[in-house]
Design an enzyme around this catalytic site. Structure first.
Site, PDB file in Angstrom:
ATOM      1  N   LYS A  55       0.829  -1.207   0.000  1.00 24.50           N
ATOM      2  CA  LYS A  55       0.000   0.000   0.000  1.00 24.50           C
ATOM      3  C   LYS A  55       0.870   1.267   0.000  1.00 24.50           C
ATOM      4  O   LYS A  55       0.452   2.318  -0.479  1.00 24.50           O
ATOM      5  CB  LYS A  55      -0.913   0.037   1.220  1.00 24.50           C
ATOM      6  CG  LYS A  55      -1.844  -1.161   1.387  1.00 24.50           C
ATOM      7  CD  LYS A  55      -3.032  -1.111   0.446  1.00 24.50           C
ATOM      8  CE  LYS A  55      -4.080  -2.173   0.733  1.00 24.50           C
ATOM      9  NZ  LYS A  55      -3.633  -3.565   0.582  1.00 24.50           N
TER      10      LYS A  55
HETATM   11  C1  LIG Z   1      -4.122  -4.718  -0.116  1.00 30.39           C
HETATM   12  C2  LIG Z   1      -3.273  -5.943  -0.150  1.00 30.39           C
HETATM   13  C3  LIG Z   1      -3.442  -6.951  -1.129  1.00 30.39           C
HETATM   14  C4  LIG Z   1      -4.558  -6.916  -2.155  1.00 30.39           C
HETATM   15  O1  LIG Z   1      -4.351  -5.937  -3.131  1.00 30.39           O
HETATM   16  P1  LIG Z   1      -5.563  -5.429  -4.042  1.00 30.39           P
HETATM   17  O2  LIG Z   1      -5.040  -4.305  -4.829  1.00 30.39           O
HETATM   18  O3  LIG Z   1      -6.638  -5.015  -3.065  1.00 30.39           O
HETATM   19  O4  LIG Z   1      -5.998  -6.594  -4.873  1.00 30.39           O
HETATM   20  C5  LIG Z   1      -2.576  -8.035  -1.136  1.00 30.39           C
HETATM   21  N1  LIG Z   1      -1.600  -8.144  -0.207  1.00 30.39           N
HETATM   22  C6  LIG Z   1      -1.406  -7.204   0.751  1.00 30.39           C
HETATM   23  C7  LIG Z   1      -0.332  -7.403   1.756  1.00 30.39           C
HETATM   24  C8  LIG Z   1      -2.226  -6.076   0.812  1.00 30.39           C
HETATM   25  O5  LIG Z   1      -2.021  -5.158   1.790  1.00 30.39           O
END
Ligand SMILES: *Cc1c(COP(=O)(O)O)cnc(C)c1O
Length: 495
Positions: free
Chosen positions: A112
């Protein structure tokens, strides 16, 4: 060439990139999509000699066409700096024949950070460009990861404040500690008596409160959101797929033009959609492999053409993928519906009313770029163990879901193209699940004992994000009832 943004739900209104970033969602509830996907205007060879920030500029300038060169370069410079613990920002690690694209070297050690480090700067720049004088107040409800990444991204960014609500008894101790120790004069963290849905509902109510919005405006404030459907989060995610490809090229692991496969552990469908956009821009990607955990709505969708959220919600060891409504899938649906907002809207209304929709065969035929599969909890743990056992490399639970699905894909198809696996979190973020996957005996240990053990096993230095919270003072001790969220916001703003 200028790119404008359309809503996925109605024809007509087009907005500039900066307006789409400021608004987040279209007024009709649709998502903003670029009117066309731009093509890369530098060769892969040229890009291969560039730094992460330079590649980011070459990609993002094609989408954020109303930003000046100086504005965009400024945003990039402020985002991808020493907050990351490596100069390359997103390194590739080779293990057992695949390349793990480590997207967890930012402030909160999850992917993120790749988008939330730059979003605050894109947002404040967009506000300036549109003559918004108000201070921007970001409101977020979080089940753990997004809240901390948003806090870290917005902390001390001039012209913004950020307020995060989390369920007081609904996040892990490490996640809570990460949030309540957040520094920054413009950050506010509140535990609510209620669950994540209560927090989410409360935030949505505040966003929808027109009277409050008018009063805020009088006082010089306006709300905005750091949600993953904002194109200001999607566009920065395209960058690292281009970067990974050109670095493989630079290191002569692939030949120019050689197609690679990409595997993405998926929840809200934002990360994999960014890979799909990268492919549409001309990046030589063959298959987009969508990996789900036991909440396998997407796997079933790719198999059957039916999206059906009517099922039990499973709590897994990869909680950031515990999602039954993948919001960003709407952008793909709109596209395979021939960019037809009416068709897309009908499907989304069916999702809202019945919890499901079916796509036509014609639409399904356009999904051949994608392969979907999933990993059970047992398979996820075994994947962590096997990779560690074979190579010494330790991956987190989300990445393990992707790695497992990659193995299933190879077995099913015999396709052994060079593959990039998006590694979305540091194993230090999910230490307990990772360590017990390696050996059950670790279940008895304390959280920080496990952190030390993981460091011994993996020979990876404990990231600052974890080291800091061992001793960091608690700076936020706000608690409120789920019915008091609006008053709490007003109190923080002094209005
Ligand atoms: C948010 C997240 C995901 C999923 O990503 P998306 O873009 O929502 O598909 C996968 N792994 C981690 C560690 C995340 O924080």
């Amino acid at each position: 060439m200028e790119i404008l943004y359309n809503s996925t739900r109605t024809k007509g209104e087009q907005v500039k990139a900066s307006e789409a970033i400021l608004k987040g969602l279209s007024d009709d509830g649709g998502l903003f999509v670029p009117e066309r996907i731009p093509e890369l205007d530098k060769s892969l060879e040229e890009l291969s000699h560039m730094s992460y920030g330079e590649v980011a500029y070459e990609v993002m300038k094609l989408y954020l066409t109303d930003f000046t060169e100086e504005e965009l370069k400024n945003c990039i410079a402020k985002a991808y700096d020493a907050k990351f613990d490596t100069e390359v920002i997103a390194p590739l690690a080779e293990a057992d024949g695949a390349y793990y694209l480590e997207l967890f070297h930012g402030a909160t050690i999850a992917f993120k950070d790749m988008a939330l480090s730059i979003l605050p700067h894109l947002l404040t720049t967009s506000a300036k460009k549109n003559n918004v004088k108000n201070e921007i107040v970001i409101l977020t409800a979080t089940s753990g990861d997004t809240g901390k990444a948003a806090l870290a991204g917005f902390a001390d960014v001039e012209g913004t404040r950020i307020i995060v609500f989390y369920p007081k008894n609904g996040v892990s101790p490490i996640q809570e500690k990460q949030m309540v120790t957040q520094k920054g004069d413009n950050t506010y963290v509140v535990g609510i008596h209620g669950n994540f849905d209560d927090a989410q509902t409360g935030v949505k109510q505040i966003f929808g409160d027109k009277e409050l919005a008018a009063y805020m405006n009088e006082k010089g404030f306006q709300f905005s959101s750091a949600n993953s459907i904002n194109i200001g989060r999607l566009v920065p995610q395209i960058v690292y797929y281009v970067y990974a490809y050109v670095k493989l090229l630079e290191e002569e692991k692939i030949a120019a033009g050689e197609k690679i496969n990409v595997v993405v552990p998926t929840g809200n469908f934002g990360n994999i959609l960014a890979a799909f956009y990268a492919k549409q821009m001309g990046l030589p990607i063959d298959k987009l492999i969508c990996a789900s955990n036991e909440n396998k709505v997407l796997f079933d969708f790719f198999e059957s053409g039916t999206y059906d959220r009517n099922r039990e919600f499973v709590l897994t060891t990869s909680p950031s993928m515990d999602i039954l409504i993948s919001s960003n899938l709407e952008r793909l649906i709109y596209r395979i519906a021939g960019n037809d907002p009416e068709k897309n809207k009908a499907l989304m209304e069916s999702l809202k009313e019945n919890g499901s929709y079916d796509i036509s065969d014609e639409m399904k035929q356009q999904l051949t770029d994608f392969y979907g599969n999933y990993a059970s909890e047992e398979e996820t743990a075994k994947t962590i163990f096997d990779l560690y056992d074979k190579t010494g490399y330790v991956i987190d639970t989300h990445t393990a879901v992707a790695s497992c699905v990659h193995n299933k894909y190879k077995e099913a198809t015999g396709d052994d193209k060079v593959t990039v696996i998006a590694s979305t979190a540091s194993p230090y973020k999910f230490t307990r699940s990772v360590m017990t996957a390696i050996d059950k005996k670790y279940d008895a240990a304390e959280d920080f004992e496990l952190v030390d053990k993981l460091s011994e096993l993996s020979k990876v230095t404990i990231p600052a994000a974890i080291e800091e919270i061992r001793t960091a003072p608690v700076l936020h001790d706000n608690i409120c009832d789920k019915t008091e969220m609006k008053q709490t916001v007003m109190k923080f703003l002094g209005i």
